[in-house]
Design an enzyme around this catalytic site. Sequence first.
Site, PDB file in Angstrom:
ATOM      1  N   ARG A   1       0.815  -1.212   0.000  1.00 47.91           N
ATOM      2  CA  ARG A   1       0.000   0.000   0.000  1.00 47.91           C
ATOM      3  C   ARG A   1       0.853   1.268   0.000  1.00 47.91           C
ATOM      4  NH1 ARG A   1      -3.777   0.057  -2.357  1.00 47.91           N
ATOM      5  NH2 ARG A   1      -2.741   1.785  -3.376  1.00 47.91           N
TER       6      ARG A   1
ATOM      7  N   GLU B   1       4.754  39.989  -7.657  1.00 49.54           N
ATOM      8  CA  GLU B   1       3.415  39.727  -8.191  1.00 49.54           C
ATOM      9  C   GLU B   1       2.682  41.044  -8.388  1.00 49.54           C
ATOM     10  OE1 GLU B   1       0.680  36.557  -6.441  1.00 49.54           O
ATOM     11  OE2 GLU B   1      -0.230  38.407  -5.670  1.00 49.54           O
TER      12      GLU B   1
ATOM     13  N   LYS C   1       2.377  24.773  -3.919  1.00 51.62           N
ATOM     14  CA  LYS C   1       1.107  24.152  -3.529  1.00 51.62           C
ATOM     15  C   LYS C   1       1.230  22.628  -3.650  1.00 51.62           C
ATOM     16  CE  LYS C   1      -1.507  28.226  -4.920  1.00 51.62           C
ATOM     17  NZ  LYS C   1      -2.487  28.810  -5.862  1.00 51.62           N
TER      18      LYS C   1
ATOM     19  N   LYS D   1       4.812  38.825  -2.878  1.00 49.81           N
ATOM     20  CA  LYS D   1       3.407  38.586  -3.211  1.00 49.81           C
ATOM     21  C   LYS D   1       2.535  39.746  -2.722  1.00 49.81           C
ATOM     22  CE  LYS D   1       2.079  34.642  -4.055  1.00 49.81           C
ATOM     23  NZ  LYS D   1       1.612  33.975  -5.297  1.00 49.81           N
TER      24      LYS D   1
ATOM     25  N   ASP E   1      -0.703  38.091 -12.247  1.00 55.54           N
ATOM     26  CA  ASP E   1      -1.612  37.232 -11.502  1.00 55.54           C
ATOM     27  C   ASP E   1      -3.072  37.549 -11.806  1.00 55.54           C
ATOM     28  OD1 ASP E   1      -2.034  35.181  -9.473  1.00 55.54           O
ATOM     29  OD2 ASP E   1      -2.820  36.796  -8.231  1.00 55.54           O
TER      30      ASP E   1
END
Length: 281
Positions: free
Chosen positions: A98, A196, A134, A166, A217
């Site tokens: 597994r 950004e 992410k 950001k 963005d």
Amino acid sequence: MLLAIAYTDIIERALLEDLGSGDITTEATVEAGAQAMAIAVARSPLVVCGGDVFCAVFKRLDASIQFESLVEDGQRVERGAHLWKLRGPARAILMGERVALNLTQRMSGVATLTRAFVDALPAGSPTRVVDTRKTTPGLRALERYAVRVGGGRNHRDNLSSAVLIKDNHIVAAGGIESAVKRARERAPHTSRIEIEVANLAELDTALALGCEIIMIDNFSHADMLEAVKRGKGKAILEVSGGVKLDRIRDLASAGVDVISAGALTHSAPAADIALDMELVR
């Protein structure tokens, strides 16, 4: 290339989680000396990824297990293809099944989706398809390797590897000018400045400040085309935000340098791989 140091601890934790104090079903039903052969089989078309990880899971449980890779990482295979082969103690193969499949199904899923994104680029396009941070907590090294196997590129590895200002950094710093000024004063001299921007006015400010990389963005298509017109040749232009497979060709054709897609890792479905096993007499 994926170094063993990148996945040894991942395998250790995964086996500890799954085995706990033992596999009571296997230990109750399978003789200690039973030997088996097992083959990992693709149950759907996929891009293969994770052979070394698959092997390492079983070797951690029993070093005597023999492993043979039948397909190299990065190969595209059809349903029914044989990927990896094992021979050794049946108990160890059952105990590791597994964990080995969980990891390699995840890796092959990411590689398969990445290949689809890369294949969607226009022929000869210089645009790069890259991942983001992410990723699944604890599995970043495996998922980023899978992106490379699929033909994509990696963005920054972690927060310490590059300067990327950001929207919330801009707010916390008091504006674009202040954020860029502080970054230039305090970041390592080897770091380029990426920022950004949310609109064309911010793009113009970033260009005027000499930012080397600008992340466009969530721009509309019309504004993105204008951004490329204003910024091409002055900075590396990266488009980001909700990037899906059906947009790749248009984005690349617009002339952006980089397309970053969190979907490569956070939305990749697991590949369908099974382990077929038989006893060896």
